[in-house]
Design a protein around this motif. Structure first.
Motif, PDB file in Angstrom:
ATOM      1  N   VAL A 353      40.471  32.838  48.245  1.00 16.75           N
ATOM      2  CA  VAL A 353      41.532  32.708  47.184  1.00 16.75           C
ATOM      3  C   VAL A 353      42.106  34.149  46.945  1.00 16.75           C
ATOM      4  N   PHE A 354      43.518  33.964  46.664  1.00 16.23           N
ATOM      5  CA  PHE A 354      44.565  35.211  46.303  1.00 16.23           C
ATOM      6  C   PHE A 354      44.723  34.989  44.987  1.00 16.23           C
ATOM      7  N   SER A 355      44.377  35.775  44.052  1.00 13.69           N
ATOM      8  CA  SER A 355      44.551  35.547  42.853  1.00 13.69           C
ATOM      9  C   SER A 355      45.896  36.681  42.286  1.00 13.69           C
ATOM     10  N   ALA A 356      46.612  36.165  41.512  1.00 12.83           N
ATOM     11  CA  ALA A 356      47.795  36.956  40.785  1.00 12.83           C
ATOM     12  C   ALA A 356      47.485  37.260  39.503  1.00 12.83           C
ATOM     13  N   GLN A 357      46.834  38.506  39.062  1.00 15.02           N
ATOM     14  CA  GLN A 357      46.577  38.976  37.635  1.00 15.02           C
ATOM     15  C   GLN A 357      46.964  40.464  37.737  1.00 15.02           C
ATOM     16  N   TRP A 358      47.793  40.713  36.883  1.00 20.68           N
ATOM     17  CA  TRP A 358      48.612  41.929  37.106  1.00 20.68           C
ATOM     18  C   TRP A 358      47.846  42.913  35.946  1.00 20.68           C
ATOM     19  N   ASN A 359      46.522  43.233  36.132  1.00 16.72           N
ATOM     20  CA  ASN A 359      45.777  44.198  35.199  1.00 16.72           C
ATOM     21  C   ASN A 359      45.740  45.426  35.456  1.00 16.72           C
ATOM     22  N   GLY A 360      46.217  45.880  36.767  1.00 18.27           N
ATOM     23  CA  GLY A 360      46.207  47.095  37.244  1.00 18.27           C
ATOM     24  C   GLY A 360      44.868  47.440  38.033  1.00 18.27           C
ATOM     25  N   ALA A 361      44.039  46.454  38.027  1.00 19.31           N
ATOM     26  CA  ALA A 361      42.653  46.897  38.619  1.00 19.31           C
ATOM     27  C   ALA A 361      42.401  46.486  40.003  1.00 19.31           C
ATOM     28  N   ALA A 362      42.230  47.511  41.027  1.00 21.84           N
ATOM     29  CA  ALA A 362      42.262  47.492  42.460  1.00 21.84           C
ATOM     30  C   ALA A 362      40.754  46.835  42.722  1.00 21.84           C
ATOM     31  N   ASP A 363      40.650  45.531  42.233  1.00 25.98           N
ATOM     32  CA  ASP A 363      39.177  45.115  42.543  1.00 25.98           C
ATOM     33  C   ASP A 363      39.428  43.543  42.849  1.00 25.98           C
ATOM     34  N   THR A 364      38.509  42.766  43.071  1.00 22.13           N
ATOM     35  CA  THR A 364      38.569  41.274  43.324  1.00 22.13           C
ATOM     36  C   THR A 364      38.073  40.535  41.846  1.00 22.13           C
ATOM     37  N   ASN A 365      37.709  41.124  40.878  1.00 29.08           N
ATOM     38  CA  ASN A 365      37.304  40.560  39.768  1.00 29.08           C
ATOM     39  C   ASN A 365      38.552  39.625  39.099  1.00 29.08           C
ATOM     40  N   ASP A 366      38.151  38.265  38.625  1.00 26.04           N
ATOM     41  CA  ASP A 366      39.239  37.528  37.880  1.00 26.04           C
ATOM     42  C   ASP A 366      38.402  36.672  36.873  1.00 26.04           C
ATOM     43  N   PRO A 367      38.706  36.499  35.464  1.00 24.16           N
ATOM     44  CA  PRO A 367      37.879  35.751  34.716  1.00 24.16           C
ATOM     45  C   PRO A 367      38.063  34.289  34.946  1.00 24.16           C
ATOM     46  N   ALA A 368      39.105  33.839  35.710  1.00 23.05           N
ATOM     47  CA  ALA A 368      39.176  32.493  36.080  1.00 23.05           C
ATOM     48  C   ALA A 368      38.110  32.080  37.132  1.00 23.05           C
ATOM     49  N   LEU A 369      37.425  33.088  37.842  1.00 21.19           N
ATOM     50  CA  LEU A 369      36.489  32.716  38.868  1.00 21.19           C
ATOM     51  C   LEU A 369      35.028  32.986  38.462  1.00 21.19           C
ATOM     52  N   PRO A 370      34.278  32.050  38.474  1.00 19.78           N
ATOM     53  CA  PRO A 370      32.665  32.380  38.238  1.00 19.78           C
ATOM     54  C   PRO A 370      32.395  33.386  39.198  1.00 19.78           C
ATOM     55  N   SER A 371      31.370  34.087  39.044  1.00 27.03           N
ATOM     56  CA  SER A 371      30.900  35.161  39.806  1.00 27.03           C
ATOM     57  C   SER A 371      30.483  34.765  41.177  1.00 27.03           C
ATOM     58  N   TRP A 372      29.705  33.388  41.188  1.00 29.76           N
ATOM     59  CA  TRP A 372      29.247  32.861  42.472  1.00 29.76           C
ATOM     60  C   TRP A 372      30.348  32.495  43.385  1.00 29.76           C
ATOM     61  N   GLN A 378      35.525  36.806  50.265  1.00 24.37           N
ATOM     62  CA  GLN A 378      36.562  35.571  50.245  1.00 24.37           C
ATOM     63  C   GLN A 378      37.490  35.785  49.208  1.00 24.37           C
ATOM     64  N   ARG A 379      38.033  36.904  48.915  1.00 24.21           N
ATOM     65  CA  ARG A 379      39.159  37.191  47.431  1.00 24.21           C
ATOM     66  C   ARG A 379      39.859  38.162  47.772  1.00 24.21           C
ATOM     67  N   VAL A 380      41.011  37.743  47.351  1.00 26.03           N
ATOM     68  CA  VAL A 380      42.300  39.044  47.475  1.00 26.03           C
ATOM     69  C   VAL A 380      42.664  39.030  46.065  1.00 26.03           C
ATOM     70  N   HIS A 381      43.032  40.228  45.546  1.00 27.37           N
ATOM     71  CA  HIS A 381      43.558  40.288  44.082  1.00 27.37           C
ATOM     72  C   HIS A 381      44.937  40.778  44.166  1.00 27.37           C
ATOM     73  N   GLN A 382      46.017  40.271  43.592  1.00 25.23           N
ATOM     74  CA  GLN A 382      47.219  40.707  43.383  1.00 25.23           C
ATOM     75  C   GLN A 382      47.156  41.621  41.979  1.00 25.23           C
ATOM     76  N   TYR A 383      47.075  42.941  41.816  1.00 26.77           N
ATOM     77  CA  TYR A 383      46.868  43.546  40.892  1.00 26.77           C
ATOM     78  C   TYR A 383      48.300  44.068  40.081  1.00 26.77           C
ATOM     79  N   SER A 384      49.075  44.328  40.696  1.00 22.91           N
ATOM     80  CA  SER A 384      50.572  44.845  40.460  1.00 22.91           C
ATOM     81  C   SER A 384      51.569  44.520  41.019  1.00 22.91           C
ATOM     82  N   GLY A 385      52.720  44.382  40.480  1.00 20.89           N
ATOM     83  CA  GLY A 385      54.016  44.122  41.253  1.00 20.89           C
ATOM     84  C   GLY A 385      55.240  44.531  40.655  1.00 20.89           C
ATOM     85  N   ASN A 386      56.435  44.297  41.730  1.00 16.52           N
ATOM     86  CA  ASN A 386      57.677  44.716  41.547  1.00 16.52           C
ATOM     87  C   ASN A 386      57.580  46.030  41.011  1.00 16.52           C
TER      88      ASN A 386
END
Length: 451
Positions: A353-372, A378-386
């Motif tokens: 899963v590749f989650s778009a959440q622009w919180n500025g954190a270069a990690d793969t944490n996302d509150p929508a995803l349980p830790s398991w 198996q994760r990608v995080h788009q943390y900033s854009g434009n």
């Protein structure tokens, strides 16, 4: 991170989020919805654009862009325009563009080719072909007849519509025959595995820019847009030789396919399978064979479309697996990613899963995803854009990504997709099969509820 879409400041950020596009249309041009609504009426005022001896009668509201006068101009298929000349190798494009409407790209052809006529590529929503001294690319949203009429009136010969991918795959590329893990590891799987920072831009940068960024930037993975009816930018640089050159330099890839969006899906299972086949053909033509991870770009959508989207993405994943490829899905944390996380027991899940959440954190944490969930690289995080960055004297507008992807070789037709693993302190190992049934569920430690 706010999860409402009520205002610009409370929007879940998106790389090319439809709500953001609509809200800022005066700056960056029309969104998918507004571009379709703006399709000119048949009796609209018109003007004539002459190129290589051909006269193209287009609606008067369309822009005309001379690419020879401005080689850095962005060729954008998300707005009504006629582009004259060859696109530059380093176009100045916003990173967030998505969508196609009626537009023309007219390029000179001095090769002496005798190619005449056009081919309609239905899956890609484009018409490509040639006439004397000229190559033509025409895109459309809902009004294919408008661009066909413009081309016919200009003396560009027509041909029967044919469903064909933008990049023709070699016959062998369509085979789902398994390949050895060793071969996949050296040819494809490793090219889409990476842990660290990456970026994506609307057009693949030229080799000089890629070299400068490899030397000076913190990025080592690049998103490349390999096809789809909503890919807004043509890809002047994106060829098999470009991919090979960048791979040799150490780059890793996120091959992204921008197909129909939530409101455009009418037959989820059939359409999901069709776009997966198109994405595989396009990837194979670029040298990305079985074992590669292919990403579907599903922009933010209303919950009213959740059922269609989940069925569509299930079909996408199943067909990629049948062709020996791995599946990923990009979407907003608050829509597509949240839907996937809450339906793991009822639909076939992507491998990544590749989650778009622009919180500025270069990690793969996302509150929508349980830790398991999708926890085994198996994760990608788009943390900033434009954002515009310059490295080694080369400037690009990009979206910033952080990847943690390590898949093991080529996919094969299979009955299960692992979306969760046990981690210390957690309760479950969880597997969902292709039919949506639980094929593996084991408790570890304290008992807990499945989401």
């Amino acid at each position: 991170m706010p999860q409402t879409r009520a205002s610009r400041h409370s929007l879940t950020p998106l790389r090319r989020g439809l709500a953001v596009l609509a809200a800022t249309a005066a700056v960056i041009g029309p969104s998918i919805g507004s571009a379709q609504a703006a399709t000119p009426a048949a009796d609209a005022a018109s003007k004539t654009v002459t190129f290589q001896g051909h006269r193209f009668k287009v609606p008067d509201s369309w822009d005309v862009v001379d690419l020879n006068a401005d080689p850095t101009a962005c060729v954008r298929f998300d707005r009504h325009a006629v582009y004259l000349g060859t696109p530059g190798t380093q176009q100045n494009c916003p990173s967030h563009l998505v969508g196609r409407t009626e537009a023309l790209l007219l390029e000179p052809d001095s090769s002496g080719s005798t190619e005449q006529g056009t081919t309609v590529r239905e899956v890609e929503h484009e018409i490509v072909g040639g006439a004397k001294g000229m190559r033509v690319t025409a895109t459309y949203a809902d009004d294919q007849s408008l661009v066909r009429g413009i081309l016919a009136a200009a003396g560009v010969p027509a041909a029967a519509p044919a469903k064909q991918s933008r990049l023709a795959a070699a016959p062998a590329a369509r085979s789902a025959a398994p390949v050895t893990a060793a071969a996949a590891a050296t040819t494809s799987a490793d090219l889409t595995n990476f842990t660290g920072k990456g970026f994506d831009a609307c057009t693949a940068p030229d080799s000089g820019t890629m070299n400068a960024w490899m030397t000076s930037s913190p990025y080592r993975a690049v998103g490349i847009y390999i096809g789809g009816r909503n890919r807004a930018c043509p890809q002047k640089n994106l060829t098999a030789s470009w991919v090979q050159q960048q791979a040799s330099a150490g780059w890793r890839f996120m091959p992204i396919y921008v197909g129909p969006q939530a409101s455009q899906i009418s037959s989820p299972a059939a359409e999901g399978k069709s776009v997966a086949d198109d994405a595989v053909d396009n990837a194979a033509a670029l040298g990305l064979g079985p074992g590669s991870l292919l990403y579907y770009d599903m922009e933010a959508y209303s919950s009213a479309y959740s059922g269609n989207v989940l069925a569509f993405l299930s079909a996408w994943t199943e067909q990629l697996h049948a062709r020996g490829y791995n599946s990923a899905v990009y979407s907003s944390s608050s829509s597509g990613i949240a839907d996937l996380a809450s339906h793991t027991g009822s639909h076939t899940m992507p491998d990544v899963v590749f989650s778009a959440q622009w919180n500025g954190a270069a990690d793969t944490n996302d509150p929508a995803l349980p830790s398991w969930a999708w926890a085994n690289h198996q994760r990608v995080h788009q943390y900033s854009g434009n954002v515009t960055e310059s490295w080694g004297g080369k400037q690009i507008q990009i979206d910033r990504d952080y990847l943690d992807v390590a898949l093991n070789g080529p996919a094969t037709p299979r009955t299960a997709t692992t979306v969760g693993v046990y981690r210390p302190g957690e309760s479950w190992f969880y597997v969902s099969d292709r039919g949506g049934n639980l094929s593996g569920k084991a408790a570890f430690g304290a008992q807990g509820d499945m989401p």
